[in-house]
Design a protein around this motif. Structure first.
Motif, short mmCIF file in Angstrom:
data_model
loop_
_atom_site.label_atom_id
_atom_site.label_comp_id
_atom_site.label_asym_id
_atom_site.label_seq_id
_atom_site.Cartn_x
_atom_site.Cartn_y
_atom_site.Cartn_z
N UNK A 105 -51.98 -9.28 47.59
CA UNK A 105 -51.70 -10.68 47.26
C UNK A 105 -51.08 -10.71 45.88
N UNK A 106 -49.96 -11.40 45.77
CA UNK A 106 -49.24 -11.46 44.49
C UNK A 106 -49.57 -12.76 43.76
N UNK A 107 -49.91 -12.65 42.49
CA UNK A 107 -50.12 -13.83 41.67
C UNK A 107 -48.75 -14.42 41.32
N UNK A 108 -48.58 -15.73 41.48
CA UNK A 108 -47.22 -16.30 41.40
C UNK A 108 -46.73 -16.62 39.99
N UNK A 109 -46.46 -15.59 39.21
CA UNK A 109 -45.85 -15.81 37.90
C UNK A 109 -44.38 -16.17 38.07
N UNK A 110 -43.97 -17.27 37.45
CA UNK A 110 -42.59 -17.75 37.55
C UNK A 110 -41.97 -17.84 36.15
N UNK A 111 -40.71 -17.50 36.06
CA UNK A 111 -40.03 -17.54 34.77
C UNK A 111 -39.90 -19.00 34.30
N UNK A 112 -40.19 -19.25 33.04
CA UNK A 112 -40.06 -20.61 32.51
C UNK A 112 -38.62 -20.87 32.10
N UNK A 130 -47.81 -15.06 47.59
CA UNK A 130 -47.10 -14.15 48.47
C UNK A 130 -48.07 -13.05 48.90
N UNK A 131 -48.14 -12.77 50.21
CA UNK A 131 -49.07 -11.77 50.73
C UNK A 131 -48.33 -10.76 51.61
N UNK A 145 -46.35 -6.98 57.92
CA UNK A 145 -46.27 -8.44 57.93
C UNK A 145 -46.28 -8.96 56.50
N UNK A 146 -45.68 -10.12 56.33
CA UNK A 146 -45.69 -10.83 55.05
C UNK A 146 -46.22 -12.23 55.29
N UNK A 147 -46.54 -12.93 54.20
CA UNK A 147 -47.07 -14.26 54.40
C UNK A 147 -47.05 -15.08 53.14
N UNK A 148 -47.50 -16.32 53.30
CA UNK A 148 -47.58 -17.26 52.19
C UNK A 148 -48.87 -18.05 52.31
N UNK A 149 -49.48 -18.32 51.18
CA UNK A 149 -50.68 -19.15 51.12
C UNK A 149 -50.47 -20.24 50.08
N UNK A 150 -51.16 -21.36 50.27
CA UNK A 150 -51.18 -22.47 49.32
C UNK A 150 -49.81 -23.10 49.12
N UNK A 151 -49.02 -23.21 50.20
CA UNK A 151 -47.76 -23.95 50.16
C UNK A 151 -48.08 -25.42 50.46
N UNK A 152 -48.17 -26.24 49.42
CA UNK A 152 -48.57 -27.64 49.57
C UNK A 152 -47.33 -28.50 49.80
N UNK A 153 -47.37 -29.27 50.90
CA UNK A 153 -46.25 -30.13 51.28
C UNK A 153 -46.77 -31.53 51.58
N UNK A 181 -49.75 -34.74 54.75
CA UNK A 181 -49.84 -33.70 53.73
C UNK A 181 -50.54 -32.49 54.33
N UNK A 182 -50.17 -31.31 53.85
CA UNK A 182 -50.77 -30.09 54.36
C UNK A 182 -50.68 -29.00 53.31
N UNK A 183 -51.46 -27.95 53.49
CA UNK A 183 -51.37 -26.74 52.67
C UNK A 183 -51.15 -25.58 53.64
N UNK A 184 -49.91 -25.15 53.75
CA UNK A 184 -49.50 -24.18 54.76
C UNK A 184 -50.02 -22.78 54.42
N UNK A 185 -50.61 -22.14 55.42
CA UNK A 185 -50.88 -20.71 55.36
C UNK A 185 -50.13 -20.07 56.51
N UNK A 186 -49.26 -19.12 56.22
CA UNK A 186 -48.41 -18.54 57.25
C UNK A 186 -48.31 -17.04 57.05
N UNK A 187 -48.14 -16.32 58.16
CA UNK A 187 -47.83 -14.89 58.11
C UNK A 187 -46.81 -14.60 59.20
N UNK A 188 -45.89 -13.70 58.89
CA UNK A 188 -44.87 -13.32 59.87
C UNK A 188 -44.79 -11.80 59.96
N UNK A 189 -44.66 -11.33 61.19
CA UNK A 189 -44.64 -9.89 61.44
C UNK A 189 -43.21 -9.43 61.67
N UNK A 190 -42.83 -8.39 60.94
CA UNK A 190 -41.49 -7.82 61.11
C UNK A 190 -41.46 -6.92 62.35
N UNK A 191 -40.27 -6.73 62.87
CA UNK A 191 -40.12 -5.96 64.11
C UNK A 191 -40.05 -4.46 63.87
#
Length: 305
Positions: A105-112, A130-131, A145-153, A181-191
């Protein structure tokens, strides 16, 4: 088998936190912070049955390997690439290890941005996580597989819910106008099924993560002026998943979990004054517990997921 029993076992190291900085990449520093879990599938049954530890890879060694491999990455590497590197090392370096599983799991550091310009070495903490999950067998077989957590929409309009089952316990009114409103948790598997199938540069898992996130958000919101009507979270989830699979042929399947986080229209009333204050779609009570839970997996017909 052990003493007439079937035993499935593995061991590893969890919550190994590591950060890697690459200096002066395209004019600025780049930092990642990863939380790494490693599990080894290995032939060390005597450790369980008779206390013979001669085949155990010490979890201290696993932890230190994560640090060493991060140091060896002189060039920028994606989180998925690092997970593959680790899993490939553990499954090939130790004869008794038949497969290695790595989760990160990657901590989401973003450039300011300061005065309209990206800072060369300044970062702030974002929200979306990012997972990745990678398994590599000794023969090179790969599951990735890759994924995303805490995508708030959230949308303040262009959402409704009608025509659902009603029974003696149903209180929810039908509506064509509500917030969603939702907080998306998703994972996708590569082929990719073997490490030899993973594309080399310029393929970038990090950019693919950003692109998938954008496709899901764009599908949720619709155009900037008109938006898009959502008749249910279920339908919106399906359209988001379908958009990802239609865009990327190397993604075999995608799973989305989208809790329905409610914003309830407020009305103040009492027995003596039932119409004390009526709010007209402008004041709401945010409720995240309890919430509706909607999830589904969309797969290509040949997908094994």
């Amino acid at each position: 088998m052990a003493d007439g029993f079937k035993i499935d076992q593995r061991h590893g190291k969890s919550r190994v936190r590591v950060s890697r900085v690459w200096r002066r990449i395209n004019g600025g520093d780049l930092i990642v912070e990863w939380n790494v879990d490693v599990s080894l599938y290995s032939d060390c049954l005597p450790a369980f049955t008779s206390g013979d530890n001669s085949a155990i890879v010490a979890t201290d060694s696993i932890k230190n390997t994560v640090y060493v491999k991060a140091k060896e990455c002189g060039e920028v590497i994606s989180m998925e690439g690092f997970a593959i590197l680790l899993a490939r090392h553990f499954s090939s370096f130790y004869p008794q290890v038949s497969a290695a599983e790595v989760r990160i799991v990657e901590k989401p550091w973003e450039r300011v941005v300061v005065d309209g310009r990206p800072h060369t070495h300044g970062f702030k903490l974002g929200t979306e996580m990012h997972t990745t999950e990678v398994t590599v067998k000794k023969c090179g077989a790969l599951s990735l597989s890759s994924g995303i957590q805490k995508l708030s929409l959230l949308k303040t309009t262009q959402s409704g819910f009608e025509g659902f089952v009603r029974d003696q316990y149903t209180l929810l009114p039908e509506t064509r106008e509500r917030m969603v409103a939702t907080e998306v948790m998703s994972s996708w598997r590569y082929s990719f099924q073997h490490i030899s199938q993973v594309p080399s540069k310029p393929f970038c898992f990090t950019q693919r993560f950003q692109d998938v996130k954008k496709i899901m958000a764009d599908t949720f919101f619709g155009s900037s002026d008109m938006g898009v009507y959502s008749p249910s979270v279920q339908n919106t989830l399906y359209l988001m998943a379908k958009a990802v699979l239609n865009k990327y042929s190397d993604i075999a399947s995608i799973h989305l979990r989208m809790p329905n986080l409610h914003f309830l229209p407020l009305k103040l009333s009492s027995k003596e004054n039932p119409d004390m204050v009526k709010f007209a779609d402008d004041v709401y009570l945010p409720i995240d517990e309890p919430h509706g839970t909607i999830e589904a997996t969309l797969s290509r017909m040949q997908s094994r997921m």
